[in-house]
Design a protein around this motif. Structure first.
Motif, PDB file in Angstrom:
ATOM      1  N   ILE A   1      65.361  -7.232  -1.948  1.00 33.38           N
ATOM      2  CA  ILE A   1      64.250  -6.324  -2.216  1.00 33.38           C
ATOM      3  C   ILE A   1      64.613  -5.259  -3.248  1.00 33.38           C
ATOM      4  O   ILE A   1      63.727  -4.635  -3.835  1.00 33.38           O
ATOM      5  CB  ILE A   1      63.731  -5.640  -0.930  1.00 33.38           C
ATOM      6  CG1 ILE A   1      64.752  -4.628  -0.389  1.00 33.38           C
ATOM      7  CG2 ILE A   1      63.361  -6.669   0.123  1.00 33.38           C
ATOM      8  CD1 ILE A   1      64.201  -3.771   0.737  1.00 33.38           C
ATOM      9  N   PHE A   2      65.912  -5.073  -3.531  1.00 31.98           N
ATOM     10  CA  PHE A   2      66.338  -4.044  -4.463  1.00 31.98           C
ATOM     11  C   PHE A   2      66.401  -4.541  -5.906  1.00 31.98           C
ATOM     12  O   PHE A   2      66.561  -3.742  -6.832  1.00 31.98           O
ATOM     13  CB  PHE A   2      67.692  -3.472  -4.028  1.00 31.98           C
ATOM     14  CG  PHE A   2      67.621  -2.725  -2.736  1.00 31.98           C
ATOM     15  CD1 PHE A   2      67.149  -1.425  -2.700  1.00 31.98           C
ATOM     16  CD2 PHE A   2      67.995  -3.332  -1.550  1.00 31.98           C
ATOM     17  CE1 PHE A   2      67.069  -0.729  -1.504  1.00 31.98           C
ATOM     18  CE2 PHE A   2      67.920  -2.653  -0.343  1.00 31.98           C
ATOM     19  CZ  PHE A   2      67.448  -1.343  -0.313  1.00 31.98           C
ATOM     20  N   GLY A   3      66.254  -5.864  -6.125  1.00 33.94           N
ATOM     21  CA  GLY A   3      66.210  -6.398  -7.479  1.00 33.94           C
ATOM     22  C   GLY A   3      67.476  -6.152  -8.266  1.00 33.94           C
ATOM     23  O   GLY A   3      68.579  -6.081  -7.713  1.00 33.94           O
ATOM     24  N   GLN A   4      67.316  -6.037  -9.590  1.00 30.07           N
ATOM     25  CA  GLN A   4      68.415  -5.781 -10.518  1.00 30.07           C
ATOM     26  C   GLN A   4      69.551  -6.795 -10.329  1.00 30.07           C
ATOM     27  O   GLN A   4      70.732  -6.454 -10.329  1.00 30.07           O
ATOM     28  CB  GLN A   4      68.937  -4.341 -10.357  1.00 30.07           C
ATOM     29  CG  GLN A   4      67.860  -3.288 -10.590  1.00 30.07           C
ATOM     30  CD  GLN A   4      68.383  -1.870 -10.509  1.00 30.07           C
ATOM     31  OE1 GLN A   4      69.162  -1.452 -11.367  1.00 30.07           O
ATOM     32  NE2 GLN A   4      67.941  -1.143  -9.490  1.00 30.07           N
ATOM     33  N   GLY A   5      69.154  -8.034 -10.198  1.00 30.89           N
ATOM     34  CA  GLY A   5      70.107  -9.121 -10.022  1.00 30.89           C
ATOM     35  C   GLY A   5      70.201  -9.610  -8.595  1.00 30.89           C
ATOM     36  O   GLY A   5      70.557 -10.760  -8.344  1.00 30.89           O
ATOM     37  N   TRP A   6      69.849  -8.762  -7.639  1.00 25.65           N
ATOM     38  CA  TRP A   6      69.927  -9.161  -6.224  1.00 25.65           C
ATOM     39  C   TRP A   6      68.747 -10.021  -5.795  1.00 25.65           C
ATOM     40  O   TRP A   6      68.775 -10.647  -4.734  1.00 25.65           O
ATOM     41  CB  TRP A   6      70.008  -7.919  -5.336  1.00 25.65           C
ATOM     42  CG  TRP A   6      71.334  -7.205  -5.431  1.00 25.65           C
ATOM     43  CD1 TRP A   6      72.415  -7.571  -6.182  1.00 25.65           C
ATOM     44  CD2 TRP A   6      71.693  -6.003  -4.759  1.00 25.65           C
ATOM     45  NE1 TRP A   6      73.445  -6.678  -6.012  1.00 25.65           N
ATOM     46  CE2 TRP A   6      73.030  -5.696  -5.138  1.00 25.65           C
ATOM     47  CE3 TRP A   6      71.048  -5.157  -3.876  1.00 25.65           C
ATOM     48  CZ2 TRP A   6      73.709  -4.570  -4.651  1.00 25.65           C
ATOM     49  CZ3 TRP A   6      71.716  -4.037  -3.390  1.00 25.65           C
ATOM     50  CH2 TRP A   6      73.042  -3.750  -3.775  1.00 25.65           C
TER      51      TRP A   6
ATOM     52  N   ALA B   1      68.625 -13.801  -4.282  1.00 29.15           N
ATOM     53  CA  ALA B   1      68.715 -14.197  -2.872  1.00 29.15           C
ATOM     54  C   ALA B   1      67.377 -14.083  -2.144  1.00 29.15           C
ATOM     55  O   ALA B   1      67.328 -14.219  -0.918  1.00 29.15           O
ATOM     56  CB  ALA B   1      69.757 -13.347  -2.150  1.00 29.15           C
ATOM     57  N   MET B   2      66.282 -13.851  -2.895  1.00 30.35           N
ATOM     58  CA  MET B   2      64.979 -13.674  -2.259  1.00 30.35           C
ATOM     59  C   MET B   2      64.587 -14.938  -1.498  1.00 30.35           C
ATOM     60  O   MET B   2      64.537 -16.026  -2.055  1.00 30.35           O
ATOM     61  CB  MET B   2      63.906 -13.355  -3.308  1.00 30.35           C
ATOM     62  CG  MET B   2      62.538 -13.061  -2.720  1.00 30.35           C
ATOM     63  SD  MET B   2      62.484 -11.497  -1.815  1.00 30.35           S
ATOM     64  CE  MET B   2      62.603 -10.310  -3.162  1.00 30.35           C
ATOM     65  N   PRO B   3      64.305 -14.823  -0.195  1.00 31.11           N
ATOM     66  CA  PRO B   3      63.904 -16.003   0.574  1.00 31.11           C
ATOM     67  C   PRO B   3      62.428 -16.333   0.338  1.00 31.11           C
ATOM     68  O   PRO B   3      61.664 -15.505  -0.176  1.00 31.11           O
ATOM     69  CB  PRO B   3      64.121 -15.550   2.021  1.00 31.11           C
ATOM     70  CG  PRO B   3      63.840 -14.088   1.974  1.00 31.11           C
ATOM     71  CD  PRO B   3      64.355 -13.608   0.627  1.00 31.11           C
ATOM     72  N   GLU B   4      62.029 -17.542   0.717  1.00 29.50           N
ATOM     73  CA  GLU B   4      60.615 -17.895   0.626  1.00 29.50           C
ATOM     74  C   GLU B   4      59.785 -17.061   1.589  1.00 29.50           C
ATOM     75  O   GLU B   4      58.629 -16.730   1.303  1.00 29.50           O
ATOM     76  CB  GLU B   4      60.419 -19.385   0.914  1.00 29.50           C
ATOM     77  CG  GLU B   4      60.992 -20.294  -0.152  1.00 29.50           C
ATOM     78  CD  GLU B   4      60.675 -21.752   0.112  1.00 29.50           C
ATOM     79  OE1 GLU B   4      59.895 -22.036   1.048  1.00 29.50           O
ATOM     80  OE2 GLU B   4      61.206 -22.597  -0.612  1.00 29.50           O
TER      81      GLU B   4
END
Length: 209
Positions: free
Chosen positions: A96-101, A104-107
């Motif tokens: 949820i923090f973005g900037q490369g993370w 790992a966003m789940p469906e």
């Protein structure tokens, strides 16, 4: 004929601004409240929506509350936006923090569905209702209870986590009350039979159905 306060009024008690018919206060379309359900707040009844926590639009979950419920001050509902993935090696919501993370966003994020409160439910002071909980008609939630599991109709629960204290009536009366569903009657019929509804004689209630 006097049939009590209209369900469309905000303040059903004259000169009393801490108790409201909740349906007329809520603005969030994902909070649905039945007629005559009231909320009493020591400070300001507009606190109610602030006490519906982690209720994010993108989750789409609803808080649904039936008719003739009694909700005390500081009752809180935790909604599905508070959920984290517990099947991962980490509890931390990195994506949820973005900037490369975001890689790992789940469906999907965990969602336990709508929180549903039945009719004629009494929720005591400072109780906490967890996401996706269903509370049956006629149930009582004790003050400061933490409700982590569904609550059966006409039962009393309390504690942290909340556990069954007792059933309010024998099973055969509970079954009949769930069939009678007096809260769905026209208000004129409810008013005519208030002495029976505000009693404990099942034969008398049965006679006016």
């Amino acid at each position: 004929m006097n049939n009590g306060p209209t369900p469309h009024t905000l303040y059903p008690l004259a000169n009393q601004k801490r108790l409201v018919y909740l349906k007329n206060l809520v603005k969030n379309p994902n909070i649905i409240v039945g007629d005559y359900t009231y909320y009493d707040d020591f400070d300001n009844p507009e606190n109610f929506e602030r006490n519906v926590l982690y209720h994010f639009d993108f989750e789409g979950d609803k808080l649904i509350i039936g008719k003739f419920c009694s909700i005390a001050s500081d009752v809180k509902f935790i909604m599905n936006g508070a959920n984290h993935r517990t099947d991962w090696f980490t509890n931390y919501p990195f994506p949820i923090f973005g900037q490369g993370w975001e890689v790992a966003m789940p469906e999907t994020w965990p969602n336990k569905g709508d929180t549903i409160i039945g009719n004629d439910v009494w929720i005591g002071y400072d109780a906490l209702i967890m996401p996706g909980i269903h509370i049956g008609d006629g149930a009582i939630i004790a003050a400061r209870a933490v409700v982590t599991r569904h609550v059966q109709p006409y039962t009393i629960v309390g504690g942290n986590p909340a556990v069954l204290i007792r059933k309010r009536f024998p099973d055969y009366i509970i079954e009949e009350l769930l069939q009678i569903r007096w809260w769905d009657w026209e208000i004129e019929k409810i008013t005519r039979n208030l002495k029976v509804i505000c009693g404990s004689d099942i034969d008398a209630l049965r006679s006016v159905v």
